[in-house]
Design a protein around this motif. Structure first.
Motif, short mmCIF file in Angstrom:
data_model
loop_
_atom_site.label_atom_id
_atom_site.label_comp_id
_atom_site.label_asym_id
_atom_site.label_seq_id
_atom_site.Cartn_x
_atom_site.Cartn_y
_atom_site.Cartn_z
N ASN A 19 45.07 16.82 -82.96
CA ASN A 19 45.78 16.40 -84.36
C ASN A 19 45.15 17.33 -85.47
N TRP A 20 44.17 18.28 -85.13
CA TRP A 20 43.87 19.38 -86.27
C TRP A 20 45.00 19.95 -86.86
N ALA A 21 45.98 20.24 -86.06
CA ALA A 21 47.19 20.83 -86.47
C ALA A 21 47.67 20.08 -87.66
N ALA A 22 47.52 18.89 -87.89
CA ALA A 22 48.09 18.02 -88.97
C ALA A 22 46.93 17.79 -90.01
N VAL A 23 45.97 18.80 -90.01
CA VAL A 23 44.79 18.15 -90.86
C VAL A 23 45.23 18.28 -92.30
N SER A 24 44.95 17.52 -93.30
CA SER A 24 45.29 17.52 -94.55
C SER A 24 44.83 18.66 -95.40
N ARG A 113 36.24 12.57 -92.16
CA ARG A 113 37.59 11.92 -92.56
C ARG A 113 37.71 11.03 -93.84
N THR A 114 38.33 11.62 -94.64
CA THR A 114 38.47 11.11 -95.82
C THR A 114 38.25 9.46 -96.13
N HIS A 142 43.77 13.07 -91.41
CA HIS A 142 44.83 13.05 -90.71
C HIS A 142 45.73 12.15 -90.67
N PRO A 143 47.25 12.18 -90.27
CA PRO A 143 48.06 11.01 -90.32
C PRO A 143 47.49 9.91 -89.60
N ILE A 144 47.68 8.58 -89.70
CA ILE A 144 47.13 7.70 -88.91
C ILE A 144 48.28 6.81 -88.43
N GLU A 145 48.31 6.66 -87.14
CA GLU A 145 49.21 5.91 -86.51
C GLU A 145 49.25 4.45 -86.97
N HIS A 146 50.32 3.75 -86.57
CA HIS A 146 50.24 2.18 -87.00
C HIS A 146 49.56 1.55 -85.73
N ARG A 147 48.88 0.41 -86.11
CA ARG A 147 48.01 -0.56 -85.37
C ARG A 147 48.81 -0.74 -83.98
N ASP A 148 49.92 -0.73 -83.99
CA ASP A 148 50.86 -1.35 -82.77
C ASP A 148 51.44 0.08 -81.78
N ASP A 156 53.60 15.15 -82.35
CA ASP A 156 54.85 15.44 -82.69
C ASP A 156 55.37 13.76 -82.72
N GLU A 157 55.24 13.05 -81.80
CA GLU A 157 55.49 11.84 -81.69
C GLU A 157 55.13 10.81 -82.88
N ILE A 158 53.86 11.10 -83.20
CA ILE A 158 53.16 10.50 -84.00
C ILE A 158 53.69 10.79 -85.41
N LEU A 159 53.96 12.16 -85.59
CA LEU A 159 54.39 12.52 -86.99
C LEU A 159 55.69 11.89 -87.07
N ALA A 160 56.70 11.90 -86.29
CA ALA A 160 58.08 11.30 -86.42
C ALA A 160 58.07 9.80 -86.60
N ASP A 161 56.95 9.14 -86.29
CA ASP A 161 57.14 7.68 -86.43
C ASP A 161 57.13 6.99 -88.00
N PRO A 162 58.10 6.72 -88.34
CA PRO A 162 58.02 6.14 -89.72
C PRO A 162 57.02 5.20 -90.25
N ARG A 163 56.55 4.41 -89.16
CA ARG A 163 55.28 3.68 -89.51
C ARG A 163 53.75 4.48 -89.65
N THR A 164 53.78 5.49 -89.32
CA THR A 164 52.63 6.32 -89.32
C THR A 164 52.22 6.60 -91.02
N LEU A 165 51.07 6.42 -91.21
CA LEU A 165 50.62 6.88 -92.65
C LEU A 165 50.49 8.45 -92.86
N SER A 166 51.15 9.03 -93.57
CA SER A 166 50.67 10.41 -93.99
C SER A 166 49.36 10.52 -94.22
#
Length: 194
Positions: A19-24, A113-114, A142-148, A156-166
């Motif tokens: 996930n470093w590739a998606a670091v803010s 992490r912030t 980094h983006p955070i996945e939904h708890r479920d 890529d799957e994490i980033l494509a999930d609309p429940r993921t917090l950017s």
């Protein structure tokens, strides 16, 4: 010396994760270096904090060699380098003792992490009576996945999930939670004047 810059977990461990590739904040090393140079010029204490999870076999296990500052960051002689095993920089270190011995009353918080180790340190620091300045653009997350969300998904799957917090949403939430309650929110430029 009334202030201490606390550089939290800006360490190679994070660069070993997918996930470093998606670091803010890919420029975090430059921004932290600006804060470090400013603190040193002001005669303020710089405290380096690293996160370790001994015996886990993951990137935070000191045995793997990644629990060290990210390339480009170098603690100076005499600057404390603390290793923590909790989310905040106080609970499992002697940070409070170091600050008390030096008469420090203000903390400047930066790091990775912030919303996790940085925010938690800011909250505890405020509860302990320190004036806390949170330099958001000298933190990263980094983006955070939904708890479920199912475990083991690709980035890529994490980033494509609309429940993921950017990452931007995570950072905004941290600023809302801290401002006016636990910390003053600022930027590198506002703090250093450059």
């Amino acid at each position: 010396m009334n202030s201490a810059l606390v550089v939290i977990d800006v360490q190679e461990s994070f660069r070993q994760r997918a996930n470093w590739a998606a670091v803010s904040n890919p420029a975090i090393v430059d921004r932290v270096n600006r804060l470090v140079e400013h603190a040193r010029a002001e005669g303020d204490l710089v405290v380096w904090v690293l996160h370790a999870e001994p015996g886990t076999g993951d990137v935070f296990d000191p045995a793997l060699g990644h629990v060290r500052p990210i390339e480009g960051l170098t603690p100076a002689a005499g600057e404390p380098v603390l290793t923590k095993t909790s989310h905040n920089a106080f609970t499992t270190t002697n940070l409070q003792q170091l600050l008390t011995e030096r008469g420090i009353r203000e903390l400047i918080v930066s790091g990775i992490r912030t919303e996790q180790c940085c925010e938690t340190t800011a909250r505890i620091g405020a509860d302990l009576g320190y004036r806390v300045t949170f330099v958001t653009d000298a933190t990263a997350t980094h983006p955070i996945e939904h708890r479920d969300a199912p475990p083991g998904r690709s980035l890529d799957e994490i980033l494509a999930d609309p429940r993921t917090l950017s990452a931007d949403e995570v950072i905004a939430r941290t600023e809302y939670a801290l401002a006016g309650r636990f910390a003053r929110i600022t930027t590198v430029e506002e703090l250093t004047g450059s």
